[in-house]
Design a protein around this motif. Structure first.
Motif, PDB file in Angstrom:
ATOM      1  N   THR A 205       0.844  -1.194   0.000  1.00 59.09           N
ATOM      2  CA  THR A 205       0.000   0.000   0.000  1.00 59.09           C
ATOM      3  C   THR A 205       0.880   1.244   0.000  1.00 59.09           C
ATOM      4  OG1 THR A 205      -1.774  -1.132   1.172  1.00 59.09           O
ATOM      5  CG2 THR A 205      -1.792   1.269   1.227  1.00 59.09           C
ATOM      6  N   LEU A 208      -3.462   6.218   0.526  1.00 57.16           N
ATOM      7  CA  LEU A 208      -4.915   6.271   0.557  1.00 57.16           C
ATOM      8  C   LEU A 208      -5.335   7.687   0.201  1.00 57.16           C
ATOM      9  CD1 LEU A 208      -5.635   4.314   3.876  1.00 57.16           C
ATOM     10  CD2 LEU A 208      -5.867   3.463   1.546  1.00 57.16           C
ATOM     11  N   THR A 218       1.193   5.721   5.240  1.00 58.48           N
ATOM     12  CA  THR A 218       1.560   4.311   5.064  1.00 58.48           C
ATOM     13  C   THR A 218       3.041   4.142   5.385  1.00 58.48           C
ATOM     14  OG1 THR A 218       2.176   4.562   2.745  1.00 58.48           O
ATOM     15  CG2 THR A 218      -0.141   4.114   3.219  1.00 58.48           C
ATOM     16  N   ARG A 251      -4.832   0.171  -8.511  1.00 58.34           N
ATOM     17  CA  ARG A 251      -5.739   1.141  -7.871  1.00 58.34           C
ATOM     18  C   ARG A 251      -7.066   0.448  -7.581  1.00 58.34           C
ATOM     19  NH1 ARG A 251      -2.947   5.866  -8.395  1.00 58.34           N
ATOM     20  NH2 ARG A 251      -1.572   6.036 -10.214  1.00 58.34           N
ATOM     21  N   ARG A 253     -10.291   0.214  -4.054  1.00 56.63           N
ATOM     22  CA  ARG A 253     -10.912   0.922  -2.941  1.00 56.63           C
ATOM     23  C   ARG A 253     -10.895   0.010  -1.726  1.00 56.63           C
ATOM     24  NH1 ARG A 253     -13.538   5.345  -5.267  1.00 56.63           N
ATOM     25  NH2 ARG A 253     -14.646   5.811  -3.318  1.00 56.63           N
ATOM     26  N   THR A 262     -12.666   4.018   0.320  1.00 59.36           N
ATOM     27  CA  THR A 262     -11.655   5.040   0.058  1.00 59.36           C
ATOM     28  C   THR A 262     -10.712   4.563  -1.047  1.00 59.36           C
ATOM     29  OG1 THR A 262     -11.739   5.707   2.384  1.00 59.36           O
ATOM     30  CG2 THR A 262      -9.823   6.427   1.112  1.00 59.36           C
ATOM     31  N   ARG A 264      -7.487   3.597  -3.007  1.00 61.01           N
ATOM     32  CA  ARG A 264      -6.192   3.151  -2.508  1.00 61.01           C
ATOM     33  C   ARG A 264      -5.258   2.887  -3.683  1.00 61.01           C
ATOM     34  NH1 ARG A 264      -5.703  -2.575   0.669  1.00 61.01           N
ATOM     35  NH2 ARG A 264      -6.736  -3.227  -1.283  1.00 61.01           N
ATOM     36  N   ARG A 266      -1.770   0.833  -4.612  1.00 61.29           N
ATOM     37  CA  ARG A 266      -0.768  -0.143  -4.201  1.00 61.29           C
ATOM     38  C   ARG A 266       0.266  -0.307  -5.306  1.00 61.29           C
ATOM     39  NH1 ARG A 266      -3.428  -5.578  -2.278  1.00 61.29           N
ATOM     40  NH2 ARG A 266      -4.730  -5.286  -4.133  1.00 61.29           N
TER      41      ARG A 266
END
Length: 390
Positions: A205, A208, A218, A251, A253, A262, A264, A266
Motif C-alpha cells: 500500500t 490512501l 503508510t 488502484r 478501494r 476510500t 487506494r 498499491r
C-alpha cells in the motif's frame, strides 16, 4: 487410446505395449521419456515411486534419456572435456561402481559432474545431490563449484542514471519496504503462520486518497518523509516508474472506518525494479547457502525430527516444511522433496497416529553437513546431533 495408437505414438510395437501393461517387461529408457510426453503425466504417475526417493538412474529416466543420450549431452558441456564421459561411465555412476579415470576420484570433479547432470536433466542441483547420495552412499561427498553473488548489470545502472532525484527516492523507499516485508514473510514460515501467495504480500500500500490527519501515513510514505519527500502522493513519480517497467501500480478501494470506501494505490516491484534498486544501493543478491544445504527454517525442522529419535514428532507438523522435506511430497508439484523425513507408524506399531521420523537420506545429510550447519546457523540448538550423526 488403443494399444495400437499408443504404440504408434511412442514408436514401439503393440506387443511391447501389451508387455508393459501386463508387467512382464520394463519400459526401455528411450521409450519411457516418449511415454511421459504422450500420456502427459509425470514419472511418479507411471512408476508409483514416491518423490524424495529418486536415484541417479531415476532422474535420467524421468528426463526421458538413455545412458547414451545422457553421455552425449554431457560431452557437449564445457566442463566435461577432460572426463571422457561415455554411456558405460554413466551406468557405473548410477550403479555405485567405480568410474574409471584418474579425474573421477576428486570430490571437485564429482561436483562438476553433479552440476552438469542437473543442467542436462533440468532439475535443481540439490535433487541431483540427494539422488547421488542414495545411489553412491559410500562415495566421498561431491563438492559443487561455489556459487557467485550476482553482480549488477549495466542496464540496471543505466536505468537508475536516467531517473531524477524524486523518482530515485520513490524507488528506493518502495524497494526497502519490499525487502522488509519479504523478511517478515520469511520469519513467519518456521512458526507455521498462514502463508499468503507472494502476489498478495508483495503488493504494498503506497497511499490512501484521504487526509493524512485521518488515515495517517503508510509505511512507504513514512520512508519517503524520512528521505525528505514531504508530499508523498501517488502522482507523476509513481507513473514515471511504472512507464519504465520498474513497478506495477494497482488502484482499488478499501473500507476505512468513518470514511467508507476510500481510493487506494498499491505498488509492486518488478524484477527490473529490484535489479535497478540493488545496483544503485550496492545491495548484491546473496548467493545463499550452498545448493545442497537447507534454509534456516527447514534445518530447524530436520533438527527437531532428528532429536526426537524413535519417539518421532507429532504428525501435525505445522507449516509447509513437509512439502519440501517429506517423502512423497513436492514443494511445487514438479520438483521432488528432499526425502529427509517420513510420516509413518513408530517401529513395531501397526495402528494409531502417524509420526514424523528421519529417513536414511536425512541421516546421511546430517552426517555430511553437520559442521557446515553449525557454522551457517549457530543460533540453532542442535546439541545431541553430533551423537546422532556419529
Amino acid at each position: 487410446m488403443s494399444v495400437e495408437k499408443l504404440a504408434e505414438a511412442v514408436g514401439v510395437t503393440p506387443r511391447a505395449v501389451r508387455h508393459w501393461e501386463a508387467g512382464t517387461r520394463d519400459v526401455g529408457d528411450r521409450a519411457f521419456g516418449r511415454l511421459l510426453k504422450v500420456l502427459r503425466c509425470s514419472a511418479q504417475d507411471l512408476t508409483g515411486r514416491d518423490p524424495g526417493t529418486e536415484s541417479l538412474a531415476d532422474l535420467r529416466r524421468d528426463a526421458g534419456m538413455s545412458t547414451e543420450e545422457a553421455a552425449s549431452a554431457l560431452r557437449r558441456k564445457r566442463g566435461a572435456r577432460d572426463l571422457h564421459i561415455s554411456a558405460e561411465k554413466i551406468r557405473d555412476l548410477e550403479c555405485g561402481r567405480r568410474v574409471r579415470g584418474w579425474a573421477w576420484g576428486a570430490p571437485e570433479t564429482l561436483g562438476r559432474v553433479a552440476r552438469m547432470l542437473a543442467q542436462v536433466y533440468r532439475v535443481p542441483e540439490r535433487v541431483v545431490m540427494d539422488a547421488w547420495r542414495r545411489s553412491r552412499p559410500e562415495d566421498p561427498l561431491p563438492v559443487l563449484p561455489a556459487r557467485r553473488a550476482r553482480q549488477p548489470s549495466g542496464e540496471a545502472i543505466a536505468v537508475w542514471s536516467a531517473l531524477n532525484d524524486r523518482q530515485r527516492s520513490y524507488l528506493t523507499c518502495i524497494f526497502q519496504q519490499d525487502q522488509e516485508v519479504e523478511e517478515e514473510h520469511r520469519h513467519a514460515r518456521p512458526v507455521g503462520a498462514e502463508q499468503r501467495p507472494a502476489a498478495e504480500w508483495r503488493r504494498l500500500t503506497l497511499a490512501l486518497s484521504a487526509s493524512s490527519g485521518v488515515v495517517g501515513y503508510t509505511r512507504i510514505q513514512e520512508r519517503l518523509r524520512g528521505a525528505g519527500v514531504h508530499d508523498p502522493g501517488a502522482g507523476s513519480s509513481v507513473a514515471a516508474l511504472e512507464r519504465r517497467g520498474l513497478i506495477v501500480v494497482y488502484r482499488d478501494r478499501v473500507y476505512v472506518d468513518g470514511l467508507g470506501d476510500t481510493p487506494r494505490t498499491r505498488v509492486e516491484m518488478t524484477r527490473l525494479g529490484r535489479a535497478v534498486a540493488r545496483a544503485a544501493l550496492g545491495v548484491l543478491r546473496d548467493a545463499g547457502p550452498p545448493a545442497t544445504l537447507l534454509s534456516l527454517w527447514l534445518w530447524k525442522i530436520v533438527v527437531r525430527v532428528a532429536l526426537a529419535g524413535t519417539r518421532g514428532v507429532d504428525g501435525s507438523l505445522a507449516g509447509r516444511g513437509p512439502h519440501y522435506l517429506a517423502v512423497g511430497q513436492s514443494p511445487d508439484g514438479r520438483t521432488p522433496s528432499r526425502g529427509f523425513i517420513v510420516l509413518r507408524h513408530p517401529d513395531g506399531v501397526t495402528h494409531g497416529p502417524y509420526r514424523w521420523f528421519l529417513t536414511d537420506s536425512g541421516q546421511r545429510h546430517i552426517t555430511d553437513h553437520l559442521d557446515a550447519y553449525h557454522n551457517l546457523y549457530p543460533s540453532v540448538d542442535s546439541e545431541g546431533l553430533d551423537e546422532i550423526s556419529g
